[in-house]
Design an enzyme around this catalytic site. Structure first.
Site, PDB file in Angstrom:
ATOM      1  N   ASP A  34       0.848  -1.202   0.000  1.00  0.00           N
ATOM      2  CA  ASP A  34       0.000   0.000   0.000  1.00  0.00           C
ATOM      3  C   ASP A  34       0.873   1.239   0.000  1.00  0.00           C
ATOM      4  O   ASP A  34       0.561   2.242  -0.634  1.00  0.00           O
ATOM      5  CB  ASP A  34      -0.877   0.040   1.261  1.00  0.00           C
ATOM      6  CG  ASP A  34      -1.978  -0.991   1.203  1.00  0.00           C
ATOM      7  OD1 ASP A  34      -1.975  -1.815   0.269  1.00  0.00           O
ATOM      8  OD2 ASP A  34      -2.827  -0.990   2.118  1.00  0.00           O
ATOM      9  N   GLU A  36       3.914   1.655  -1.232  1.00  0.00           N
ATOM     10  CA  GLU A  36       4.471   1.927  -2.567  1.00  0.00           C
ATOM     11  C   GLU A  36       3.390   2.520  -3.472  1.00  0.00           C
ATOM     12  O   GLU A  36       3.633   3.467  -4.227  1.00  0.00           O
ATOM     13  CB  GLU A  36       5.000   0.636  -3.202  1.00  0.00           C
ATOM     14  CG  GLU A  36       6.298   0.144  -2.596  1.00  0.00           C
ATOM     15  CD  GLU A  36       6.605  -1.272  -3.049  1.00  0.00           C
ATOM     16  OE1 GLU A  36       7.607  -1.448  -3.753  1.00  0.00           O
ATOM     17  OE2 GLU A  36       5.853  -2.202  -2.716  1.00  0.00           O
ATOM     18  N   SER A  95     -13.556   8.003  -2.036  1.00  0.00           N
ATOM     19  CA  SER A  95     -12.404   7.494  -1.314  1.00  0.00           C
ATOM     20  C   SER A  95     -11.962   8.554  -0.305  1.00  0.00           C
ATOM     21  O   SER A  95     -12.646   9.569  -0.143  1.00  0.00           O
ATOM     22  CB  SER A  95     -11.344   7.231  -2.371  1.00  0.00           C
ATOM     23  OG  SER A  95     -10.187   6.800  -1.786  1.00  0.00           O
ATOM     24  N   LEU A  96     -10.843   8.337   0.342  1.00  0.00           N
ATOM     25  CA  LEU A  96     -10.323   9.337   1.287  1.00  0.00           C
ATOM     26  C   LEU A  96      -8.942   9.772   0.843  1.00  0.00           C
ATOM     27  O   LEU A  96      -8.167   8.936   0.371  1.00  0.00           O
ATOM     28  CB  LEU A  96     -10.169   8.713   2.675  1.00  0.00           C
ATOM     29  CG  LEU A  96     -11.406   8.450   3.509  1.00  0.00           C
ATOM     30  CD1 LEU A  96     -11.023   7.702   4.775  1.00  0.00           C
ATOM     31  CD2 LEU A  96     -12.079   9.772   3.870  1.00  0.00           C
ATOM     32  N   GLU A 125     -11.279   8.380  14.138  1.00  0.00           N
ATOM     33  CA  GLU A 125     -11.701   6.975  14.111  1.00  0.00           C
ATOM     34  C   GLU A 125     -10.542   6.116  13.656  1.00  0.00           C
ATOM     35  O   GLU A 125      -9.543   6.626  13.157  1.00  0.00           O
ATOM     36  CB  GLU A 125     -12.835   6.800  13.084  1.00  0.00           C
ATOM     37  CG  GLU A 125     -14.053   7.603  13.415  1.00  0.00           C
ATOM     38  CD  GLU A 125     -15.062   7.616  12.266  1.00  0.00           C
ATOM     39  OE1 GLU A 125     -14.875   6.900  11.267  1.00  0.00           O
ATOM     40  OE2 GLU A 125     -16.033   8.373  12.391  1.00  0.00           O
ATOM     41  N   LYS A 127      -9.007   3.485  10.931  1.00  0.00           N
ATOM     42  CA  LYS A 127      -9.189   3.185   9.511  1.00  0.00           C
ATOM     43  C   LYS A 127      -9.180   1.672   9.402  1.00  0.00           C
ATOM     44  O   LYS A 127      -8.143   1.030   9.578  1.00  0.00           O
ATOM     45  CB  LYS A 127      -8.074   3.810   8.682  1.00  0.00           C
ATOM     46  CG  LYS A 127      -8.295   3.629   7.198  1.00  0.00           C
ATOM     47  CD  LYS A 127      -7.316   4.441   6.390  1.00  0.00           C
ATOM     48  CE  LYS A 127      -7.577   4.354   4.908  1.00  0.00           C
ATOM     49  NZ  LYS A 127      -7.844   3.043   4.365  1.00  0.00           N
ATOM     50  N   LYS A 299     -12.015  13.173  10.826  1.00  0.00           N
ATOM     51  CA  LYS A 299     -13.151  13.794  10.138  1.00  0.00           C
ATOM     52  C   LYS A 299     -13.553  15.059  10.875  1.00  0.00           C
ATOM     53  O   LYS A 299     -13.530  15.084  12.108  1.00  0.00           O
ATOM     54  CB  LYS A 299     -14.357  12.840  10.134  1.00  0.00           C
ATOM     55  CG  LYS A 299     -14.090  11.539   9.412  1.00  0.00           C
ATOM     56  CD  LYS A 299     -15.258  10.559   9.538  1.00  0.00           C
ATOM     57  CE  LYS A 299     -14.916   9.276   8.788  1.00  0.00           C
ATOM     58  NZ  LYS A 299     -15.909   8.208   9.002  1.00  0.00           N
ATOM     59  N   CYS A 433       4.031 -31.919  -8.579  1.00  0.00           N
ATOM     60  CA  CYS A 433       4.636 -33.242  -8.717  1.00  0.00           C
ATOM     61  C   CYS A 433       3.481 -34.195  -9.043  1.00  0.00           C
ATOM     62  O   CYS A 433       2.539 -34.330  -8.242  1.00  0.00           O
ATOM     63  CB  CYS A 433       5.306 -33.659  -7.406  1.00  0.00           C
ATOM     64  SG  CYS A 433       5.711 -35.421  -7.383  1.00  0.00           S
ATOM     65  N   CYS A 439       4.865 -40.170  -4.074  1.00  0.00           N
ATOM     66  CA  CYS A 439       5.728 -39.100  -3.528  1.00  0.00           C
ATOM     67  C   CYS A 439       5.580 -39.045  -2.003  1.00  0.00           C
ATOM     68  O   CYS A 439       4.499 -38.749  -1.478  1.00  0.00           O
ATOM     69  CB  CYS A 439       5.336 -37.757  -4.157  1.00  0.00           C
ATOM     70  SG  CYS A 439       6.233 -36.359  -3.468  1.00  0.00           S
TER      71      CYS A 439
HETATM   72  S1  IVH Z   1     -15.143   7.488   5.765  1.00  0.00           S
HETATM   73  C1  IVH Z   1     -16.716   9.896   2.020  1.00  0.00           C
HETATM   74  N1  IVH Z   1     -14.150   6.184   7.776  1.00  0.00           N
HETATM   75  O1  IVH Z   1     -10.985   3.725   3.676  1.00  0.00           O
HETATM   76  C2  IVH Z   1     -15.719   9.052   2.683  1.00  0.00           C
HETATM   77  N2  IVH Z   1     -13.654   5.370   5.587  1.00  0.00           N
HETATM   78  O2  IVH Z   1      -9.000   4.643   1.802  1.00  0.00           O
HETATM   79  C3  IVH Z   1     -16.312   7.996   3.500  1.00  0.00           C
HETATM   80  N3  IVH Z   1     -12.307   3.318   5.592  1.00  0.00           N
HETATM   81  O3  IVH Z   1     -13.203   4.248   1.015  1.00  0.00           O
HETATM   82  C4  IVH Z   1     -15.335   7.098   4.099  1.00  0.00           C
HETATM   83  N4  IVH Z   1     -12.130   3.104   7.766  1.00  0.00           N
HETATM   84  O4  IVH Z   1     -13.496   2.110   2.530  1.00  0.00           O
HETATM   85  C5  IVH Z   1     -14.241   6.249   6.435  1.00  0.00           C
HETATM   86  N5  IVH Z   1     -13.387   5.116   9.691  1.00  0.00           N
HETATM   87  C6  IVH Z   1     -13.473   5.176   8.369  1.00  0.00           C
HETATM   88  C7  IVH Z   1     -12.867   4.223   7.520  1.00  0.00           C
HETATM   89  C8  IVH Z   1     -12.957   4.367   6.141  1.00  0.00           C
HETATM   90  C9  IVH Z   1     -11.823   2.573   6.592  1.00  0.00           C
HETATM   91  C10 IVH Z   1     -12.075   3.007   4.167  1.00  0.00           C
HETATM   92  C11 IVH Z   1     -13.208   3.297   3.234  1.00  0.00           C
HETATM   93  C12 IVH Z   1     -12.654   4.318   2.283  1.00  0.00           C
HETATM   94  C13 IVH Z   1     -11.205   3.981   2.328  1.00  0.00           C
HETATM   95  C14 IVH Z   1     -10.322   5.066   1.825  1.00  0.00           C
END
Ligand code: IVH
Length: 446
Positions: A34, A36, A95-96, A125, A127, A299, A433, A439
């Site tokens: 990840d 890289e 995505s983030l 939070e 991840k 967030k 094999c 074997c």
């Molecule tokens: S919030 C609009 N919160 O990480 C964005 N995502 O690399 C809503 N993920 O696509 C996502 N933990 O699949 C959010 N506490 C968390 C998360 C989280 C894991 C994932 C999620 C996202 C990805 C981005």
């Protein structure tokens, strides 16, 4: 950098990133770490900023990686996602933005400070390192579950999701009539270890980490099989358009009160110092969690402030992910042995000079198959980088070429069985094999 050189590098980066995004999201079999991947993505972002004439709406910097693809996957048990019905997301699944540097988290906070007139707080939070899911409850009944797909449409995996034990079919309390909520499907380490042990018994390739196992399992064709995989879910996002709350934390507290699985490992932080303390705490404590996490998500808590900050094409401006670097060690590859499993499959295993990694001593790492050995270009005597895939299985992620001994030669994959001497036969990427009945290692394995 000159314009022509930039264009060449941009094209190269886009193609590497698309290829690896497909390997990650579709094949569940990533070829690079990840870290890289994210580093290459940041390089591309930088070049596109310096040379805006080469920006393109199709660039991986603007699109979320897609789990939709009709190509055959290497983990053969995973269905082509073409076999699931695709449905449009009501709100795009984004995505983030992510970073490995605390100073970039500080920059995120400084930007928020500058843009927002009102006071605001952060909801920090974990991840969760699984695969994203979007659930719809209609009048409190689970009616739909979609994968992220390409962010616009996802695979309908509702029947599989119904078999995940901590996802309620019905809500209770004062839930809204129409609820969309998003989160992550995870495979806890225990279930992951059991699954890989079973796969080893059957000479099937192991999943590299719990994320890949979760995402592969979610796309199985048989919901009964999914039920056996021990998946779990944690939810962390209600799209703002869906229901109105004054803060993100309030939304999650409400969701928990309706019976939905929401992690309690979150914290309201006032100011960047508290955010940093949260990150430092979880960088250590996450090692004791029963499932994989790969960072923290920060967030902006107030929904009004979120609306002010808005979104880029790919991610919200009101959140950022700080990712923990996978622990890596560098050690000498002393020899390669070839193990014959009970079905005759021959797997190369790297024997390493013992090295400490995430609390355990690592002496061996799998090299998977001949193709992977060639891809890494490993040679006996090399100093290799070892990482724990999803913190569990050690894998070799690269070679320190600067330390390569002159005499190091490319290893030759054996042509005959290392145990009984029978010539090997190749089936797909694996050598076997064929001496099933004679074997000794196969007999012993069975
Ligand atoms: S919030 C609009 N919160 O990480 C964005 N995502 O690399 C809503 N993920 O696509 C996502 N933990 O699949 C959010 N506490 C968390 C998360 C989280 C894991 C994932 C999620 C996202 C990805 C981005």
């Amino acid at each position: 950098m000159e314009k022509s050189a930039a264009k060449i590098r941009i094209d190269e980066l886009r193609s590497i990133l698309w290829e690896n995004s497909r390997r990650y999201y579709v094949d569940n079999n990533p070829a690079i770490s990840d870290y890289e991947f994210d580093t290459l993505m940041h390089e591309l972002e930088g070049l596109e900023q310096s040379f805006p004439e080469f920006q393109s709406p199709d660039s991986p910097t603007r699109k979320v990686g897609s789990d939709l693809d009709a190509s055959i996957t290497e983990n053969a048990e995973t269905l082509k996602s073409g076999e699931f019905v695709k449905r449009e997301h009501r709100y795009p699944m984004l995505s983030l933005g992510n970073t490995y540097s605390i100073s970039e988290v500080e920059e995120f906070a400084a930007r928020a400070d500058k843009t927002l007139d009102e006071d605001f707080s952060y909801c920090c939070e974990l991840k969760f390192d699984g695969t994203a899911i979007c659930l719809t409850y209609t009048k409190g009944i689970l009616t739909r579950a979609l994968t992220r797909g390409d962010g616009v449409q996802g695979d309908d995996v509702t029947e599989n999701v119904r078999r995940i034990s901590n996802i309620p079919q019905k809500l209770h309390g004062d839930f809204p009539d129409d609820l969309e909520i998003r989160g992550e499907i995870l495979m806890p380490y225990k279930a992951f270890d059991a699954l890989n042990a079973e796969r080893a018994d059957n000479d099937e390739p192991p999943f590299a980490n719990p994320r890949n196992a979760a995402s592969g399992s979610l796309k199985l064709s048989d919901p009964d099989e999914v039920a056996k995989r021990g998946l779990m879910c944690t939810l962390y996002h209600i799209p703002a358009q869906s229901v109105t709350f004054s803060t993100h934390d309030e939304a999650l507290t409400k969701a928990a009160s309706w019976g939905l699985p929401v992690s309690e490992d979150r914290r309201i932080c006032h100011g960047i110092a508290e955010v940093k303390a949260f990150i430092d705490h979880w960088d250590i404590q996450r090692k004791f969690l029963p499932y994989a996490t790969d960072g923290c998500v920060i967030k902006i808590n107030e929904m009004q402030a979120q609306r002010t900050l808005g979104y880029t094409a790919k991610s919200p401006r009101w959140a950022v992910a700080y990712k923990f670097k996978a622990e890596q060690a560098c050690t000498e590859l002393q020899s390669i042995s070839y193990q014959v499993g009970r079905t005759g499959a021959v797997t190369p295993v790297a024997n390493l000079a013992p090295v400490q990694l995430s609390g355990t001593v690592v002496k061996r790492a799998t090299l998977n198959n001949e193709e992977q050995m060639a891809l890494l270009d490993v040679r006996v005597g090399d100093f290799v980088y070892v990482e724990k895939g999803g913190e569990i299985i050690p894998k070799i992620t690269g070679v320190n070429l600067a330390k390569r001994p002159e005499e190091a030669a490319k290893p030759a994959f054996p042509e005959v069985c290392p145990d009984c001497g029978t010539p090997l036969v190749k089936v797909d990427a694996k050598w076997f094999c064929p001496n099933t009945d004679g074997c000794p290692m196969q007999i012993k394995g069975r």
